[in-house]
Design an enzyme around this catalytic site. Structure first.
Site, PDB file in Angstrom:
ATOM      1  N   SER A 108       0.853  -1.199   0.000  1.00  0.00           N
ATOM      2  CA  SER A 108       0.000   0.000   0.000  1.00  0.00           C
ATOM      3  C   SER A 108       0.883   1.242   0.000  1.00  0.00           C
ATOM      4  CB  SER A 108      -0.871   0.002   1.255  1.00  0.00           C
ATOM      5  OG  SER A 108      -1.405   1.296   1.467  1.00  0.00           O
ATOM      6  N   SER A 109       0.398   2.299  -0.628  1.00  0.00           N
ATOM      7  CA  SER A 109       1.202   3.526  -0.665  1.00  0.00           C
ATOM      8  C   SER A 109       1.303   4.166   0.720  1.00  0.00           C
ATOM      9  CB  SER A 109       0.637   4.517  -1.677  1.00  0.00           C
ATOM     10  OG  SER A 109      -0.668   4.891  -1.321  1.00  0.00           O
ATOM     11  N   CYS A 110       0.439   3.746   1.664  1.00  0.00           N
ATOM     12  CA  CYS A 110       0.569   4.346   3.007  1.00  0.00           C
ATOM     13  C   CYS A 110       1.760   3.763   3.760  1.00  0.00           C
ATOM     14  CB  CYS A 110      -0.715   4.229   3.804  1.00  0.00           C
ATOM     15  SG  CYS A 110      -1.117   2.582   4.278  1.00  0.00           S
ATOM     16  N   TYR A 137      -1.252  -0.691  10.171  1.00  0.00           N
ATOM     17  CA  TYR A 137      -1.540  -1.338   8.881  1.00  0.00           C
ATOM     18  C   TYR A 137      -0.327  -1.254   7.959  1.00  0.00           C
ATOM     19  CZ  TYR A 137      -3.680  -1.710   4.223  1.00  0.00           C
ATOM     20  OH  TYR A 137      -3.977  -2.041   2.931  1.00  0.00           O
ATOM     21  N   LYS A 141       2.090  -4.097   6.061  1.00  0.00           N
ATOM     22  CA  LYS A 141       2.354  -4.118   4.620  1.00  0.00           C
ATOM     23  C   LYS A 141       3.863  -4.123   4.334  1.00  0.00           C
ATOM     24  CE  LYS A 141      -1.697  -4.311   2.633  1.00  0.00           C
ATOM     25  NZ  LYS A 141      -2.020  -5.491   1.799  1.00  0.00           N
ATOM     26  N   HIS A 180     -12.748   4.404   2.438  1.00  0.00           N
ATOM     27  CA  HIS A 180     -11.837   5.447   1.982  1.00  0.00           C
ATOM     28  C   HIS A 180     -12.649   6.615   1.431  1.00  0.00           C
ATOM     29  CE1 HIS A 180      -8.775   2.187   2.050  1.00  0.00           C
ATOM     30  NE2 HIS A 180      -8.023   3.188   2.456  1.00  0.00           N
TER      31      HIS A 180
HETATM   32  P1  GDP Z   1      -5.715   7.978   3.388  1.00  0.00           P
HETATM   33  O1  GDP Z   1      -5.379   8.131   1.935  1.00  0.00           O
HETATM   34  O2  GDP Z   1      -5.026   6.829   4.033  1.00  0.00           O
HETATM   35  O3  GDP Z   1      -5.508   9.269   4.143  1.00  0.00           O
HETATM   36  O4  GDP Z   1      -7.232   7.567   3.530  1.00  0.00           O
HETATM   37  P2  GDP Z   1      -8.675   8.172   3.203  1.00  0.00           P
HETATM   38  O5  GDP Z   1      -9.070   7.752   1.835  1.00  0.00           O
HETATM   39  O6  GDP Z   1      -9.554   7.722   4.314  1.00  0.00           O
HETATM   40  O7  GDP Z   1      -8.583   9.755   3.273  1.00  0.00           O
HETATM   41  C1  GDP Z   1      -8.004  10.533   2.272  1.00  0.00           C
HETATM   42  C2  GDP Z   1      -8.280  12.010   2.505  1.00  0.00           C
HETATM   43  O8  GDP Z   1      -9.662  12.286   2.210  1.00  0.00           O
HETATM   44  C3  GDP Z   1      -8.056  12.530   3.927  1.00  0.00           C
HETATM   45  O9  GDP Z   1      -7.490  13.829   3.833  1.00  0.00           O
HETATM   46  C4  GDP Z   1      -9.484  12.623   4.474  1.00  0.00           C
HETATM   47  O10 GDP Z   1      -9.627  13.579   5.522  1.00  0.00           O
HETATM   48  C5  GDP Z   1     -10.243  13.071   3.239  1.00  0.00           C
HETATM   49  N1  GDP Z   1     -11.698  12.828   3.298  1.00  0.00           N
HETATM   50  C6  GDP Z   1     -12.656  13.740   2.995  1.00  0.00           C
HETATM   51  N2  GDP Z   1     -13.884  13.255   3.199  1.00  0.00           N
HETATM   52  C7  GDP Z   1     -13.720  11.967   3.625  1.00  0.00           C
HETATM   53  C8  GDP Z   1     -14.629  10.937   3.980  1.00  0.00           C
HETATM   54  O11 GDP Z   1     -15.837  11.102   3.987  1.00  0.00           O
HETATM   55  N3  GDP Z   1     -14.093   9.736   4.330  1.00  0.00           N
HETATM   56  C9  GDP Z   1     -12.739   9.528   4.340  1.00  0.00           C
HETATM   57  N4  GDP Z   1     -12.272   8.312   4.670  1.00  0.00           N
HETATM   58  N5  GDP Z   1     -11.854  10.496   4.019  1.00  0.00           N
HETATM   59  C10 GDP Z   1     -12.322  11.703   3.667  1.00  0.00           C
END
Ligand code: GDP
Length: 315
Positions: A108-110, A137, A141, A180
């Protein structure tokens, strides 16, 4: 790998796994093993062992292991880490002992250090601290990658690791709190439209950037890497374009037909400021993504309407 090969998608019920099964089955791979109810519980060592002894897959796409968005990572780090560690230990070891020809492990890129230079190059892996919201997590990975690498060095196994961009698409987790950003916003934009709301709330500031990849394109990149890549270094799997969360949210609102305005909630975490991959090595092999972001969002929304709304999938 050809159409007659015995291929196992370990994690066929995940976002990327479902896309892989669909792509391979549609492409004439008619000896897929462990599909649907035939797939063993990947966290159960005995079940994985029995499956490999019986089905003897030649090519393994290891895309299983629980994952989730920023909220799930903060709420259940131990569950996510344990599930991913168990999965990779069981599948990698069984693949080795039962003579799989090749395995592609999806990390994963994280797993990149939070402050690694962008776009992220594989040389930056393990050079610094991780983003705290997903470090459990991400550590699982990284361990998976290192395990593949160790089998490669000790036994000469053709085990390759890919680091994908943020994937989305059909079969995603559309749960409001666990998913996500893309599936979460597809659901909330849809509900806001249905309710006639004036405002759609987007978490964080909207300024973080993410490289998104459609699950079908990522599945295609995985098949391409399985066929064309055998290097010692891991391979970034992305198409090379990133978007701000605000821009992604605007496209989602347009596709869904939500006509109100977007509001940002800075009390929610932003996570990493930017996550974009340097996928030069993959692109140099000749692979290209096929689907633009808007088309991918449209297809994802259509799937959500057909499945998640009526069946409560991912809710
Ligand atoms: P990340 O890529 O591991 O940070 O995972 P996420 O996909 O959960 O979040 C990506 C970005 O989208 C972060 O900056 C979140 O704050 C933003 N974000 C905005 N709205 C949402 C939402 O409704 N759900 C989630 N999961 N992220 C959100």
């Amino acid at each position: 790998m050809n159409r007659g090969s015995r291929v196992f998608v370990a994690g066929g019920d995940t976002l990327v796994g479902a896309a892989l099964v669909e792509l391979l089955a549609g492409g004439g791979f008619d000896r897929l093993v462990g599909v649907g109810p035939d797939e063993p519980d990947l966290t159960d060592a005995a079940a994985v062992e029995a499956f490999f002894a019986d089905a003897r897959p030649e090519y393994v796409f290891l895309v299983g292991g629980k994952s989730g968005g920023i909220a799930l990572n903060r709420a259940r780090p131990a569950d996510l880490m344990l599930d991913n560690l168990r999965t990779v230990v069981n599948v990698v070891d069984a693949a080795h002992r039962h003579g799989a020809t090749k395995l592609l492990y999806l990390a994963s890129s994280c797993a990149y250090p939070k402050h690694a230079p962008q776009p992220l190059r594989v040389e930056s892996l393990t050079t610094g601290p991780l983003e705290p919201t997903s470090d459990a997590y991400a550590t699982a990975k990284l361990s998976g990658w290192k395990l593949c690498d160790a089998y490669r060095r000790q036994y000469g196994c053709r085990f390759v690791t890919g680091f994908p961009a943020n994937a989305f698409g059909p079969h995603d987790d559309f749960g409001p709190d666990s998913g996500h950003v893309i599936p979460a916003l597809v659901r909330r934009a849809h509900e806001a439209k249905e309710n006639g709301d004036a405002v759609l709330t987007v978490w964080g500031t909207g300024t973080p950037r993410r490289e998104f990849i459609y699950s079908r394109d990522l599945a295609d990149a995985c098949v391409y890497a399985m066929r064309h890549y055998d290097g010692d270094a891991p391979l970034n799997l992305g198409g090379g374009t990133d978007l701000t969360i605000a821009a992604a949210a605007r496209t989602i609102a347009e596709v869904v037909g939500f006509r109100g305005r977007l509001a940002f909630d800075p009390t929610k975490p932003d996570g990493a400021p930017l996550k974009a991959l340097d996928s030069t090595a993959l692109l140099a092999l000749g692979w290209r993504p096929a689907t633009d972001f808007r088309t991918a969002i449209s297809e994802t929304y259509r799937w959500f309407l057909e499945h998640a709304v009526t069946e409560g999938v991912g809710a």
